[in-house]
Design a protein around this motif. Structure first.
Motif, PDB file in Angstrom:
ATOM      1  N   ALA A 455       0.925  -1.186   0.052  1.00  0.00           N
ATOM      2  CA  ALA A 455       0.173   0.017   0.248  1.00  0.00           C
ATOM      3  C   ALA A 455       0.768   1.161   0.040  1.00  0.00           C
ATOM      4  O   ALA A 455       1.649   1.354   0.823  1.00  0.00           O
ATOM      5  N   THR A 456       0.546   2.318  -0.985  1.00  0.00           N
ATOM      6  CA  THR A 456       1.450   3.406  -1.261  1.00  0.00           C
ATOM      7  C   THR A 456       0.865   4.765  -0.560  1.00  0.00           C
ATOM      8  O   THR A 456      -0.536   4.751  -0.521  1.00  0.00           O
ATOM      9  N   SER A 457       1.477   5.688  -0.689  1.00  0.00           N
ATOM     10  CA  SER A 457       0.968   6.910  -0.312  1.00  0.00           C
ATOM     11  C   SER A 457       0.358   7.833  -1.277  1.00  0.00           C
ATOM     12  O   SER A 457      -0.540   8.249  -0.951  1.00  0.00           O
ATOM     13  N   GLN A 458       0.456   7.323  -2.714  1.00  0.00           N
ATOM     14  CA  GLN A 458       0.034   8.005  -3.677  1.00  0.00           C
ATOM     15  C   GLN A 458      -0.419   7.269  -4.844  1.00  0.00           C
ATOM     16  O   GLN A 458      -1.223   7.771  -5.790  1.00  0.00           O
ATOM     17  N   ASN A 459       0.318   6.147  -4.910  1.00  0.00           N
ATOM     18  CA  ASN A 459       0.202   5.307  -6.317  1.00  0.00           C
ATOM     19  C   ASN A 459      -0.631   3.952  -5.976  1.00  0.00           C
ATOM     20  O   ASN A 459      -0.607   3.140  -6.614  1.00  0.00           O
ATOM     21  N   GLY A 460      -1.775   4.019  -5.016  1.00  0.00           N
ATOM     22  CA  GLY A 460      -2.565   3.002  -4.937  1.00  0.00           C
ATOM     23  C   GLY A 460      -1.879   1.821  -4.400  1.00  0.00           C
ATOM     24  O   GLY A 460      -0.879   1.860  -3.533  1.00  0.00           O
ATOM     25  N   ALA A 461      -2.492   0.884  -4.811  1.00  0.00           N
ATOM     26  CA  ALA A 461      -1.921  -0.497  -3.978  1.00  0.00           C
ATOM     27  C   ALA A 461      -1.548  -1.526  -5.199  1.00  0.00           C
ATOM     28  O   ALA A 461      -1.819  -1.140  -6.512  1.00  0.00           O
ATOM     29  N   PHE A 462      -0.785  -2.555  -4.848  1.00  0.00           N
ATOM     30  CA  PHE A 462      -0.163  -3.277  -5.694  1.00  0.00           C
ATOM     31  C   PHE A 462       0.229  -4.650  -5.274  1.00  0.00           C
ATOM     32  O   PHE A 462       0.109  -4.935  -4.065  1.00  0.00           O
ATOM     33  N   ILE A 463       0.168  -5.607  -6.361  1.00  0.00           N
ATOM     34  CA  ILE A 463       0.589  -7.019  -6.106  1.00  0.00           C
ATOM     35  C   ILE A 463       2.003  -7.242  -6.685  1.00  0.00           C
ATOM     36  O   ILE A 463       2.240  -7.206  -7.892  1.00  0.00           O
ATOM     37  N   TRP A 464       3.029  -7.606  -5.914  1.00  0.00           N
ATOM     38  CA  TRP A 464       4.376  -7.890  -6.376  1.00  0.00           C
ATOM     39  C   TRP A 464       4.677  -9.272  -6.371  1.00  0.00           C
ATOM     40  O   TRP A 464       4.439  -9.902  -5.152  1.00  0.00           O
ATOM     41  N   ASP A 465       5.126  -9.942  -7.421  1.00  0.00           N
ATOM     42  CA  ASP A 465       5.388 -11.428  -7.569  1.00  0.00           C
ATOM     43  C   ASP A 465       6.747 -11.475  -7.200  1.00  0.00           C
ATOM     44  O   ASP A 465       7.762 -11.089  -7.871  1.00  0.00           O
ATOM     45  N   VAL A 466       7.302 -11.925  -5.943  1.00  0.00           N
ATOM     46  CA  VAL A 466       8.496 -11.907  -5.640  1.00  0.00           C
ATOM     47  C   VAL A 466       9.619 -12.767  -6.184  1.00  0.00           C
ATOM     48  O   VAL A 466      10.501 -12.306  -6.367  1.00  0.00           O
ATOM     49  N   LYS A 467       9.322 -13.928  -6.575  1.00  0.00           N
ATOM     50  CA  LYS A 467      10.130 -14.776  -7.463  1.00  0.00           C
ATOM     51  C   LYS A 467      10.233 -14.249  -8.778  1.00  0.00           C
ATOM     52  O   LYS A 467      11.368 -13.982  -9.329  1.00  0.00           O
ATOM     53  N   LYS A 468       9.336 -13.719  -9.411  1.00  0.00           N
ATOM     54  CA  LYS A 468       9.459 -13.095 -10.844  1.00  0.00           C
ATOM     55  C   LYS A 468       9.949 -11.560 -10.714  1.00  0.00           C
ATOM     56  O   LYS A 468      10.579 -11.136 -11.774  1.00  0.00           O
ATOM     57  N   GLY A 469       9.794 -11.143  -9.626  1.00  0.00           N
ATOM     58  CA  GLY A 469      10.414  -9.806  -9.527  1.00  0.00           C
ATOM     59  C   GLY A 469       9.911  -8.582 -10.005  1.00  0.00           C
ATOM     60  O   GLY A 469      10.246  -7.609 -10.443  1.00  0.00           O
ATOM     61  N   LYS A 470       8.563  -8.958 -10.323  1.00  0.00           N
ATOM     62  CA  LYS A 470       7.679  -7.712 -10.953  1.00  0.00           C
ATOM     63  C   LYS A 470       6.484  -7.615 -10.373  1.00  0.00           C
ATOM     64  O   LYS A 470       5.937  -8.641  -9.675  1.00  0.00           O
ATOM     65  N   MET A 471       5.691  -6.384 -10.760  1.00  0.00           N
ATOM     66  CA  MET A 471       4.377  -6.247  -9.902  1.00  0.00           C
ATOM     67  C   MET A 471       3.328  -6.897 -11.026  1.00  0.00           C
ATOM     68  O   MET A 471       3.570  -6.472 -12.412  1.00  0.00           O
ATOM     69  N   ILE A 472       2.590  -7.659 -10.622  1.00  0.00           N
ATOM     70  CA  ILE A 472       1.492  -8.204 -11.471  1.00  0.00           C
ATOM     71  C   ILE A 472       0.191  -7.655 -11.530  1.00  0.00           C
ATOM     72  O   ILE A 472      -0.829  -8.192 -12.195  1.00  0.00           O
ATOM     73  N   GLN A 473      -0.214  -6.837 -10.513  1.00  0.00           N
ATOM     74  CA  GLN A 473      -1.491  -6.150 -10.229  1.00  0.00           C
ATOM     75  C   GLN A 473      -1.427  -4.872  -9.651  1.00  0.00           C
ATOM     76  O   GLN A 473      -0.636  -4.577  -8.715  1.00  0.00           O
ATOM     77  N   ARG A 474      -2.123  -3.928  -9.816  1.00  0.00           N
ATOM     78  CA  ARG A 474      -2.573  -2.528  -9.436  1.00  0.00           C
ATOM     79  C   ARG A 474      -3.780  -2.291  -8.958  1.00  0.00           C
ATOM     80  O   ARG A 474      -4.799  -2.877  -9.754  1.00  0.00           O
ATOM     81  N   PHE A 475      -4.101  -1.505  -8.000  1.00  0.00           N
ATOM     82  CA  PHE A 475      -5.469  -1.348  -7.482  1.00  0.00           C
ATOM     83  C   PHE A 475      -5.423   0.247  -7.236  1.00  0.00           C
ATOM     84  O   PHE A 475      -4.666   0.871  -6.626  1.00  0.00           O
ATOM     85  N   ASN A 476      -6.468   0.819  -7.988  1.00  0.00           N
ATOM     86  CA  ASN A 476      -6.504   2.367  -7.972  1.00  0.00           C
ATOM     87  C   ASN A 476      -7.858   2.679  -7.473  1.00  0.00           C
ATOM     88  O   ASN A 476      -8.323   3.961  -7.750  1.00  0.00           O
ATOM     89  N   GLU A 477      -8.766   1.988  -6.550  1.00  0.00           N
ATOM     90  CA  GLU A 477      -9.999   2.535  -6.355  1.00  0.00           C
ATOM     91  C   GLU A 477      -9.798   3.816  -5.367  1.00  0.00           C
ATOM     92  O   GLU A 477     -10.791   4.599  -5.222  1.00  0.00           O
ATOM     93  N   HIS A 478      -8.879   4.051  -4.766  1.00  0.00           N
ATOM     94  CA  HIS A 478      -8.717   5.000  -3.511  1.00  0.00           C
ATOM     95  C   HIS A 478      -8.239   6.410  -4.379  1.00  0.00           C
ATOM     96  O   HIS A 478      -7.890   7.385  -3.833  1.00  0.00           O
ATOM     97  N   GLY A 479      -7.818   6.178  -5.804  1.00  0.00           N
ATOM     98  CA  GLY A 479      -7.138   7.463  -6.380  1.00  0.00           C
ATOM     99  C   GLY A 479      -6.111   7.640  -5.981  1.00  0.00           C
ATOM    100  O   GLY A 479      -5.085   6.823  -5.713  1.00  0.00           O
ATOM    101  N   LYS A 480      -5.723   8.969  -6.008  1.00  0.00           N
ATOM    102  CA  LYS A 480      -4.419   9.404  -5.333  1.00  0.00           C
ATOM    103  C   LYS A 480      -4.271   9.615  -3.786  1.00  0.00           C
ATOM    104  O   LYS A 480      -3.317   9.967  -3.116  1.00  0.00           O
ATOM    105  N   ASN A 481      -5.187   9.122  -3.087  1.00  0.00           N
ATOM    106  CA  ASN A 481      -5.605   9.382  -1.393  1.00  0.00           C
ATOM    107  C   ASN A 481      -4.382   8.218  -1.011  1.00  0.00           C
ATOM    108  O   ASN A 481      -4.269   6.962  -1.783  1.00  0.00           O
ATOM    109  N   GLY A 482      -3.730   8.439  -0.062  1.00  0.00           N
ATOM    110  CA  GLY A 482      -2.725   7.599   0.640  1.00  0.00           C
ATOM    111  C   GLY A 482      -3.461   6.268   1.269  1.00  0.00           C
ATOM    112  O   GLY A 482      -4.737   6.353   1.961  1.00  0.00           O
TER     113      GLY A 482
END
Length: 1324
Positions: A455-482
């Motif tokens: 969960a981030t301060s301005q960029n929404g939420a994300f799912i990080w695949d640890v083994k692959k080392g990349k972001m596989i999903q992002r959630f922006n329902e809260h907009g730019k709100n922390g």
């Protein structure tokens, strides 16, 4: 000594009882520390002085010091006084113990590293000091400047102390990026500016401001900031200047002429930092800003001599240590007379040619990278001497263990990254791509899924695949709100919840489908899924309320709203073992415990002085809760009655995140604004439970149910899933389950750091099939029989991997044509030896060695040995094949030892033991060569010596479990057990010793006796803390102590001590006597009188101590000891048993007014005998304190003992003189040989001492965590006057402290407190 100021007051006071009630030893122990990385915000944030270096995190300065014995840099201290971002540090050029730092709170601090304290502090610096430097022309002045200037000079001390403004350093037209004083020319200083120009100021000359601006800049508004400035150490005028785009220039500061412009290999390369190499005239190094490429330059060439890619991320700052680390072992070069001529069979290793020396600058580069990594790189050997990779550089807001693996811990930080750490090795194994802004929270996917939600301060939420080392999903329902918190459902892997400053808690599926949007009246800071009901979630809101929602319904209204907090609620946590119970932390400084089923607050936990952030329940003890706060502390609570069991003050800033894993329930991780992650052991809080496990009590006393555990006053029982699984598995075992039971519970209770490794080695020694060893076994300390086998397998795996290499390496040596032609002639003439010698002089070793066998095998071997000697002098890894080829195992092992590579030395020694290294058997005139068995035995001894060295290294580093692993790997059970005892891992020692059987029995019995002493003072319930004057021990723990002692075969005296110390009524004492098979109290009186009449001192003392009048034992035992030590040939083994027995007299009896004289004499004799025992056991740090303690007692108490202060002083001086080479801590201290009289006194002393009965128990103790510095919980030892590093032991006055290491050693040789009160010291 420093402690005398404390002790002198206590020797004549009797009002220490109040302090006795206050005295506590912290029960939560720090067992691991993940240090912060180096901040990338400011320029001058690394520095070095002497054998130390330092770097800045955001709020603290990390100081590392070289351990000369092991050639290893270790974290020495964490200096944290600044409350805002540190902007610069500078080491004092005149005093290696001092450095200065500045911060954004407009302050400058001068620190003393040796004493770990602030020397001076300057507040209100009239602007934020952006750059800082000690004045080279004044030993006590620090200069600093803000971006705009002016330059201030602070005279720290002396008659002219205060702050002045530099006469010329002001009114600059462009901001200052960096400034440097000249190291030779008094008062000369240069400033680099953001517009690319420099300003040069020196006394007596006209100021040159904003000169030498890069010609490529077209207008005054165009900028090319100066990134680095360094004066040439061998010139008064030359200066290196680096600009972001224009690159590097060597300029003349007098003529303002650009002498040389240096060209990077690529136009994209940009120099971010540079440093001269003091040991190589005209040579400097630079660090690139985009990629971590270290380049080596010479002022005579415009292109780099060499390039090393050290990291993927760019450099931030760079510093060259003036003197490289000194090695432990030095291969002594032969004397000049050993060599005869260049044609002899043995010539000196040729000196490096000019080009070779040019290409191999000796020195160590302190490298700091933009990702927070910090390392010390050996330029000559091209290896890392130290590397602290991927540390967080800012506040760490959250930490969570991976559900399926208690060894993996993830952390989320203000620096925009999530990092995954292996808590066993304390290293980072994964890091997220970054650039996410501030990451407030994280949550692992349930089970073994390798994904983390952030969960981030301005960029929404994300799912990080640890083994692959990349972001596989992002959630922006809260907009730019922390988004302040994110929670992946424990029971349903499809659902993720987030809560935000927009007032919503949103429940969604992992593919982004929104299931619920729970509206709150204000920002939502925390949310947590119930562990017992997959559809229940709780939230914490800014409106001060806690809400509970049921997501299985369509309603968006809460089921419950809990009110009571007086400020915003931050985190909420459901109790894992209590249905419907949750807790909440608030900015009102309290933690509230709510019961959903009762619709009420069932407890309020007050004690924090700041907002509460971190919260975690213990997964095995249902009422145990840990909280972290902005007041920098962690607190452990018994939620049954609201008691605070312990307060931990080691963090240097707000404690944000806390985590505990069910698989390792008594290890807690914490994270903080101080950028560190720390690991803690809660096991001391449940000491009675551990004793029950060791005493083989029924499982129902160890594993229970939650309802029973929650009853007020009940002893702790385990109620979690792990303990239930252990119970079920043990009950299914067909054979005696004792060993398996000890192993399973030991693994559950032990912190990370080697216990699994230790039990794997125990299994190997017991003959377990290798195929049953876990995969992680290879990563730890392996048994000697597996070393070569597994390393061979590792090599085979590597051959299938395509390896790449960066950089061109060291340039080939220049060939002298005349000598080369001569060598070719000699070869054609068949003069092979002469050809070889000329090739050696040319540095063409390979050609020389390829034809050397044509002379003789003996000559080839000598040539190989000469090459090996040269490579050892150059500290090159290339020496390995030469030593292996010639079978010179000792030289190879010594080389690895000299570099601190003890594991490599161990592998080499084991390979030799297995016959993998061919040893040349050269016959001599004196007789035939030695047999293979002789060499094998020699190699076996070498293996054991290396394993002992490695074990001692681990032990001194506070890792006793790994030290024991090293000894078990070499089949040395006795030393393995000794390591556990020296590290105070007594419970583990008993478990392992029981599994290993007869070979470990003596050490197991020793550990059991120490644990029985520990039992004598521990309460049965977690909430009962502190000392008790009259009743230090309840009957339950006394019974436990008896059970432990009954496990020792020859336990007669141990049981007597236990019963003698028991303070209960006559009936209770007789019950204990019966359990220990001792006579009743009344009968003991008759037996004592009879023994005394027969002249049996020991028996009389023993039975009087067990009688109703134990004080009668004192004059009998003390008179015997006084009479015996009057003789010239007395020995310690005769007097110690008597004094040890007398020390167990009940404290209230010893403190009677009628026993004053006997008490004082007992304290004096125990102090003196303790000093002798400390000498025998090599407890060097407390020997002087024990002698001084005894001297003070003799001086201040009215005693009649055959000891004098002069005699004690004479013995102490003799001990110091005769053990000086061992005990001296500084290589600069001159060695003075002992006098003949001192030798004689020490020889007499040694005769009295004899040898320690148990092998391996000599040497100082080092408990787990004793090497870990604290941020803010600062205590000074009353024994040494120095700041204590690691765990602290409070003495009975509640104020005086000693390190736990010293307290344990003291208690093992003298049972009474250093304060001279007659109270027993029990730090076990």
């Amino acid at each position: 000594m420093a402690w005398m100021t404390y002790i002198s007051n206590w020797f004549e006071q009797d009002d220490w009882y109040e302090g006795l009630q206050r005295a506590n030893m912290s029960q939560v122990r720090q067992v691991g520390l993940l240090a912060a990385g180096c901040q990338p915000w400011n320029k001058d944030v690394c520095a070095a002085g002497g054998d130390r270096f330092a770097y800045c995190a955001t709020l603290a300065i990390y100081v590392y010091q070289l351990d000369h014995r092991y050639n290893e840099f270790k974290l020495h201290s964490i200096m944290s006084e600044h409350k805002k971002t540190i902007t610069a540090i500078s080491w004092c050029p005149h005093n290696p113990d001092l450095f200065a730092s500045s911060s954004a709170e407009n302050s400058v601090i001068v620190w003393n590293v040796a004493e770990q304290k602030v020397v001076a502090k300057l507040n209100n610096t009239k602007g934020t000091p952006a750059s800082l430097s000690w004045c080279w022309n004044a030993g006590n002045a620090v200069a600093f400047t803000s971006r705009r200037g002016p330059l201030f000079v602070w005279a720290v001390s002396g008659p002219e102390s205060g702050v002045t403004v530099h006469r010329d350093a002001h009114s600059f037209l462009s901001d200052i990026s960096v400034f440097r004083w000249h190291t030779q020319k008094r008062g000369k200083v240069v400033f680099g500016h953001m517009d690319g120009s420099i300003s040069i100021l020196q006394p007596g000359s006209k100021s040159q401001k904003h000169v030498l601006r890069p010609e490529c800049l077209e207008g005054p508004d165009e900028e090319d900031p100066v990134t680095a400035l360094e004066w040439d150490p061998l010139s008064t005028d030359y200066l290196l200047v680096a600009n972001v785009h224009y690159g590097i220039r060597l300029v003349d500061s007098e003529s303002l002429y650009c002498i040389t412009t240096f060209n990077c290999p690529s136009a994209a390369a940009s120099v971010h930092c540079l440093a001269w190499v003091p040991s190589a005239p005209g040579m400097f190094v630079t660090g690139d800003s985009q990629v971590g490429v270290l380049r080596i330059w010479s002022v005579s060439k415009t292109t780099p001599i060499d390039n090393f890619k050290l990291k993927k991320t760019g450099f931030h700052c760079l510093h060259i240590l003036n003197s490289p680390p000194r090695k432990k072992f030095l291969i002594q070069p032969p004397t000049k007379n050993h060599y005869t001529s260049s044609t002899s069979e043995a010539v000196p290793p040729p000196a490096l040619t000019r080009t070779q020396a040019f290409s191999l600058p000796p020195g160590h580069a302190l490298c700091c990278f933009l990702d927070g990594g910090v390392g010390l790189y050996d330029l000559g050997a091209r290896t890392w001497d130290f590397l602290r990779d991927m540390g967080h550089v800012e506040t760490i807001f959250d930490c969570k263990f991976k559900p399926a693996d208690p060894s993996l811990l993830a952390t989320a930080s203000f620096d925009g990254t999530i990092k995954v750490w292996d808590v066993n090795t304390l290293t980072a194994v994964h890091t997220s791509p970054g650039n996410e802004g501030v990451i407030y929270s994280l949550s692992w996917a349930p089970g073994d899924l390798d994904c983390i939600a952030g969960a981030t301060s301005q960029n929404g939420a994300f799912i990080w695949d640890v083994k692959k080392g990349k972001m596989i999903q992002r959630f922006n329902e809260h907009g730019k709100n922390g988004i302040f918190c994110i929670a992946w459902s424990h029971k349903d892997s499809r659902r993720i919840a987030t809560c935000s400053e927009d007032g919503f808690c949103i429940i969604r599926t992992i593919d982004g489908k929104v299931l619920h949007k729970y509206k709150h009246p204000a920002a939502v800071f925390g949310c947590d899924w119930s562990l017992n009901n997959k559809d229940m979630i709780a939230t914490g809101c800014e409106d001060k309320d806690v809400r509970v929602y049921y997501v299985a319904t369509s309603s968006d209204q809460p089921l419950k709203v809990f009110s009571g907090h007086t400020a915003k609620v931050f985190h909420v946590r459901w109790a894992p073992l209590r249905e419907g119970v949750l807790c909440s932390g608030s900015d009102d400084g309290s933690v509230r415990v709510w019961d959903y089923t009762q619709d009420a607050c069932v407890n309020i936990l007050r004690g924090h002085s700041g907002p509460v952030r971190g919260l975690t329940w213990n997964p095995e003890i249902p009422y145990l809760l840990i909280s972290g706060s902005w007041d920098y502390t962690m607190k452990v609570w018994d939620t049954r009655d609201g008691t605070c069991l312990d307060t931990v003050r080691d963090h240097g800033a707000d404690v944000y995140g806390l985590a505990c894993h069910p698989g390792r329930p008594f290890t807690v991780a914490s994270c903080s604004r101080d950028s560190t992650v720390r690991l803690w052991s809660l096991a001391p809080l449940i000491a009675p439970l551990q004793m029950k496990i060791l005493a083989d009590r029924p499982l129902k006393e160890i594993v229970g149910n939650t309802d029973y555990a929650l009853l007020q006053g009940t002893p702790p029982v385990l109620c979690g899933k792990v303990s239930r699984d252990i119970k079920q598995d043990i009950e299914k075992l067909p054979r005696d389950p004792r060993v398996e039971r000890l192993r399973r519970f030991s693994e559950c209770l032990s912190p990370p750091g080697g216990s699994d490794n230790l039990w794997n080695l125990v299994a190997v020694l017991q003959g377990q099939d290798d195929s049953l060893l876990p995969e992680s076994y290879r990563e730890g300390v392996m048994h000697r029989k597996h070393l070569v086998q597994f390393r061979t397998s590792e090599a085979q795996e590597l051959t299938t991997v395509k390896m790449s290499k960066f950089g061109g390496g060291i340039g080939a040596p220049t060939k002298e044509e005349r000598l080369k032609e001569a060598a070719e002639i000699h070869l054609r003439l068949g003069q092979i030896q002469r050809y070889c010698e000329l090739m050696v002089e040319l540095g063409e070793w390979d050609k020389a060695l390829s034809v050397a066998p044509g002379v003789s095998v003996k000559y080839w071997k000598k040539l190989m040995q000469r090459r090996a000697d040269q490579l050892i002098q150059e500290d090159k890894d290339d020496v390995v094949p030469y030593c292996v080829a010639t079978g010179d195992v000792k030289k190879l092992v010594t080389f690895f030892l000299s570099r601190g590579q003890l594991k490599e030395a161990l592998v080499a020694a084991q390979a030799a033991c297995e016959g993998n290294m061919q040893t040349f058997h050269v016959s001599t005139a004196k007789g035939p060569s030695c047999s293979d068995d002789f060499y094998k035995e020699d190699f076996n001894d070498l293996l054991h010596s290396v394993s002992e060295e490695l074990a001692e290294r681990y032990l001194q580093d506070g890792r006793a479990v790994l030290a024991a692993c090293c000894h078990l790997a070499a089949d040395d059970i006795e030393l393995a057990m000794a390591s556990l005892i020296r590290g105070n891992e007594l419970e583990l020692a008993v478990c392992v010793g029981t599994a290993l059987g007869e070979a470990a029995a003596p050490a197991t019995h020793c550990a059991l006796e120490l644990l029985a002493r520990k039992c004598m003072m521990i309460p049965m319930c977690c909430g009962q803390r502190g000392f008790s004057r009259k009743f230090p021990l309840c009957s339950a723990t006394r019974s436990l102590a008896a059970d432990l002692l009954l496990m020792i075969p020859d336990n007669g005296l141990q049981l007597v001590k236990l019963c003698a110390f028991y303070p209960g009524c006559a009936e209770e004492i007789n019950d204990l006597h019966e359990k220990c098979k001792l006579p009743t109290v009344e009968e003991c009186t008759r037996l004592a009188e009879a023994a005394w009449a027969d002249g049996s001192v020991l028996e009389a003392v023993k039975y009087y101590l067990l009688s109703q009048e134990p004080e009668k034992a004192l004059p009998i035992g003390i008179d015997f000891v006084k009479g015996y030590i009057k003789s010239s040939n007395w020995t310690l083994d005769v007097v110690y048993p008597i004094l040890d027995l007398l020390s167990y007299i009940r404290t209230e009896k010893l403190l009677l007014h009628t026993c004053t004289e006997a008490r004082n004499e007992l304290l004096v004799l125990c102090g003196y005998v303790g000093a002798l025992l400390a000498v025998r056991r090599q407890y060097g740090s407390i020997v002087p304190a024990l002698y001084e303690y005894t001297s003070q007692l003799l001086k201040r108490r009215d005693v009649a003992v055959p000891l004098t202060i002069e005699r004690l002083s004479e013995e102490l001086d003799a001990w110091r003189a005769c053990t000086q080479p061992v005990n001296q801590s500084s290589e600069a201290s001159p060695y003075t040989p002992p006098s003949e009289s001192q030798r004689a006194v020490y020889a007499t002393l040694r005769k009295r001492l004899k040898e320690e009965p148990l092998r391996g128990l000599t040497g100082p103790g080092h408990v787990t965590g004793s090497h870990l510095p604290s941020h803010s919980d600062s205590h000074v030892s009353c024994l040494t006057g120095l700041k204590i590093q690691g765990p602290v032991c409070f003495l009975e006055d509640g104020k005086s402290t000693v390190s736990l290491n010293d307290a344990l050693m003291w208690a093992k040789v003298n049972p009474f407190s250093p304060l001279g009160t007659g109270v027993r010291l029990n730090p076990f």
